[in-house]
Every structure is written in C-alpha cells, then in structure tokens.
Motif scaffolding. Structure first.
Motif, PDB file in Angstrom:
ATOM      1  N   ASP A  48      35.210   5.911  25.535  1.00 64.73           N
ATOM      2  CA  ASP A  48      35.603   7.122  24.790  1.00 64.73           C
ATOM      3  C   ASP A  48      36.843   6.829  23.959  1.00 64.73           C
ATOM      4  OD1 ASP A  48      33.585   8.723  25.914  1.00 64.73           O
ATOM      5  OD2 ASP A  48      34.943  10.418  26.209  1.00 64.73           O
ATOM      6  N   ARG A 107      28.366  -0.803  24.462  1.00 65.44           N
ATOM      7  CA  ARG A 107      28.922   0.236  23.587  1.00 65.44           C
ATOM      8  C   ARG A 107      29.770  -0.395  22.488  1.00 65.44           C
ATOM      9  NH1 ARG A 107      30.113   5.511  27.420  1.00 65.44           N
ATOM     10  NH2 ARG A 107      27.919   5.815  27.865  1.00 65.44           N
ATOM     11  N   ASP A 143      33.475   3.970  31.233  1.00 66.15           N
ATOM     12  CA  ASP A 143      33.280   5.347  30.770  1.00 66.15           C
ATOM     13  C   ASP A 143      34.514   5.801  29.994  1.00 66.15           C
ATOM     14  OD1 ASP A 143      32.146   7.973  30.583  1.00 66.15           O
ATOM     15  OD2 ASP A 143      33.489   8.585  32.211  1.00 66.15           O
TER      16      ASP A 143
HETATM   17 MG    MG Z   1      31.514   9.064  29.048  1.00 67.38          MG
END
Ligand code: MG
Ligand code: IPM
Length: 364
Positions: free
Chosen positions: A254, A108, A250
């Motif tokens: 964000d 990411r 996770d």
């Molecule tokens: Mg997420």
C-alpha cells in the motif's frame, strides 16, 4: 500455447464490478487482435457471494476459479457486511481463494508512469523512474497461522491472538520466486523482516540467506520492516525486488502504491503451482462505488500481468501497458490521479480510451 482460454471473473463488491467491466473491454480487444477464443464466466464472491448463497466464497465460485486458466478478481468488502460473523465476512472469500488455489506468491509491481510523476505526493526526483516489485508471501504467516481467535482466561480476562508462523519450505518457495524474478530485472533482492524481535522472521532471514547461495548473480540485502517503511518514502529507488511476509507485504505494498500516484494504479498477480489470480491491490472503495469515479487502470494492468504470467503472451501485455501510458500522456485522468490542467474522465471513459489505444496497436 492454447488458443482457447478460460477466464473466471469474480467482480465482487463496491467498485469491483465497475473496474472489472473495463478490464473485460481490454480482454475483448486482445481476443480479436490475437484471434483467441476467450471464454469468460463470472460468479459472485465476497459480499455478493454472501448475498447470493449465505457464504462469501460459494462452492460454485471456487470450483469455477479452480477450473479456469486464470482468475480475474475485482474487490471484496463493504460496510454492509462489517457486522456479520467474522467467518462470513467478504474478506474471507479472498483469503479462501488464495489458500484453496495455493497462490503463495503475490507480485505487486510499483512502477511509475512518466505522465504521473507529478501525481505522487513525493518530489519528482524521488519517484521518477521508480520500478519496484514487492514479492509478498500470500498463504502463510500471521494471516493463516494457528492458533488464532478470541477467548477468555480463567480470571475472566478476554484476549485476542494470532500466530506468526513460517515453515522452511514456505520461506524457500517464496524466496525462489523473488530470486528468479530479480534475475529478470536488476538482480537485487531486499528481504524485509523484523528479525531483531520476532523469532519467526529471524528464521525467515536465515532461510532466505541459505537459499541465496543458489543465486550467485543476485545481490541479497536484509532490512527491518520499520526501516523499509521509512526508506520507501526517503529513497524508494534503492529497491528492485522487495521480498517479504504476508502482513509486511500487505502494508508495504500500500505504501509503495502511493509512490506511483495512486493506489488505483497498482495491479497484482497471485501465483501458485497450478493456479493464478489477478487483481488490483485496491479495495472495494464503497464510498465511491457507482459514481463513475473508480480508476480502472489497476485492473486493466492486472490483465496485462495475466497475459504475461498465465497465458504466456508477452506482446499483449506490453501493448496494454503502452496503451495505458499513451492515454495518460494525453492528459486524461480519473479523479484519484487528477491534477491541474488535465482532463478528468469517469471509469467507463477511461476504459474506452485504453481500449481505443489498444485497437490502434493492431498492426504494430
Ligand atoms: Mg492490502
Ligand atoms: C490486499 C488486501 C487484503 C489483504 C484484504 C482485503 C484481506 O488488503 O490484498 O492487500 O489483507 O491481503
């Protein structure tokens, strides 16, 4: 390199189909620029899969994903399915795809486009030039650990439980991905854990440290996750590659996305030994679905990652990123990244503008 490519498209729910539609425009442009044959098949997953077959991840959708060279996913979930049995919720489709396809490495990137520096809620000097890559373990940890569930003790007390478990090979393979990718960037990995409290992540730290001995050129540091959450807003440019567990990744991804202006900007690649899936990190955003408000750029940038990692083509990947950059430089914005003096456009117009910019690169 193959000139005949199969892509499985899983639009999903909410804004998923809207942002995927724009990403497909980009794929079409690249197809004709490079003279490729890109075969696109689509199938329902998530709430759409449940509506079609009674299951969030229909067998046919999984089979299609398994047979493709790459998978492009929109987003899954929505209030309509929040009250159905846990095992049938849309999110199970995403988790099922990740684990069935063995997609253990989730990349990411949180990179700020210079035109968006002022869209971030943080000060310009904190985020300008930011380029972080979160490497999130994706098919282990507390997301998949057994035992899990809700039960009732003998005295009638109800309890819910999950298990945070990592085996040595699971940690080794994700650490290898982080060290390898850091070698192509700024040679620095920060491994994030909660080693002061959780045995499983103290073990994570030990295994990552052992693996580091094979990577003399890469610097390794360790950080507790609470401190990392704080450092990401205090001084995010200290990070190059952040290596972390499924759940911490996770949460931190964000957080990292907001440094770049909007969660609507962050693409992702989920990679395994045989398969790969590309998706924006944002969710299905049911509150804005169908209103031309969704930002398609995270999905478009996921297509850029697809060309780079699955189709072994760096050039179209760079073209797509440059096209996004130049559209933003012209002052065009979707609502999530809108600021004073800019021109607001809808989802489709944003896709069209990026496609047009990309066209121009035909003879570069
Ligand atoms: Mg997420
Ligand atoms: C993500 C999402 C998913 C996750 C959900 C939708 C299951 O938040 O991709 O970050 O928790 O992994």
């Amino acid at each position: 390199m193959k000139n005949d490519v199969n892509i499985a498209v899983l639009p999903g729910d909410g804004i998923g189909p809207e942002v995927v539609r724009e990403a497909l425009k980009i794929i079409k442009v690249i197809e004709s620029k490079l003279g490729l044959t890109i075969n696109i098949d689509d199938a329902p997953v998530g709430g759409a899969g449940y509506e079609a077959t009674g299951r969030p991840l229909p067998d046919a959708s999984l089979a299609m994903a398994r047979n493709a060279d790459a998978v492009l996913l929109g987003a899954v979930g929505g209030p309509r399915w929040e009250h159905i049995d846990f095992s049938l919720r849309p999110e199970r489709a995403l988790l099922g795809l990740r684990s069935s396809l063995g997609l253990y490495a989730n990349l990411r990137p949180a990179r700020i486009f210079s035109a968006l520096v002022d869209a971030s809620t943080l000060k310009r000097e904190v985020v300008e030039g930011l380029d972080i890559l979160v490497v999130r373990e994706l098919i282990g940890g507390i997301y998949f650990g057994q035992p899990r569930g809700v039960d009732t003790l003998e005295d009638g007390t109800r309890r819910g439980f999950n298990t945070l478990v990592y085996t040595e090979p699971e940690i080794e393979r994700i650490a290898r991905v982080a060290f390898d990718v850091a070698g192509k960037r700024n040679n620095s990995v920060c491994s994030v854990d909660k080693a002061n409290v959780l045995e499983s992540t103290n073990f994570w730290r030990e295994v990552v440290t052992n693996m580091h001995s094979c990577y003399a050129d890469v610097t390794l540091s360790h950080m507790y996750v609470d401190n990392c959450a704080m450092q990401l807003v205090r001084n995010p440019k200290q990070f190059d590659v952040i290596l972390t567990t499924n759940m911490f990744g996770d949460i931190l991804s964000d957080e990292a996305s907001m440094l770049t202006g909007s969660i609507g900007m962050l693409p992702s690649a989920s990679l395994g030994e045989k398969h790969a899936m590309y998706e924006p990190i944002h969710g299905s955003a049911p509150d804005i679905a169908g209103q031309e408000l969704a930002n398609p750029l995270a999905t478009i940038l996921s297509v850029a990652m697809m060309f780079k990692y699955s189709l072994n083509r760096e050039q179209p990947s760079a073209w797509i990123e440059a096209a996004v950059e130049s559209v933003l430089a012209k002052g065009v914005r979707t609502r999530d990244i809108m600021s004073r003096g800019m021109k607001e456009v809808g989802t489709q117009a944003m896709g069209d503008l990026v496609a047009e910019e990309l066209e121009k690169r035909r003879d570069d």
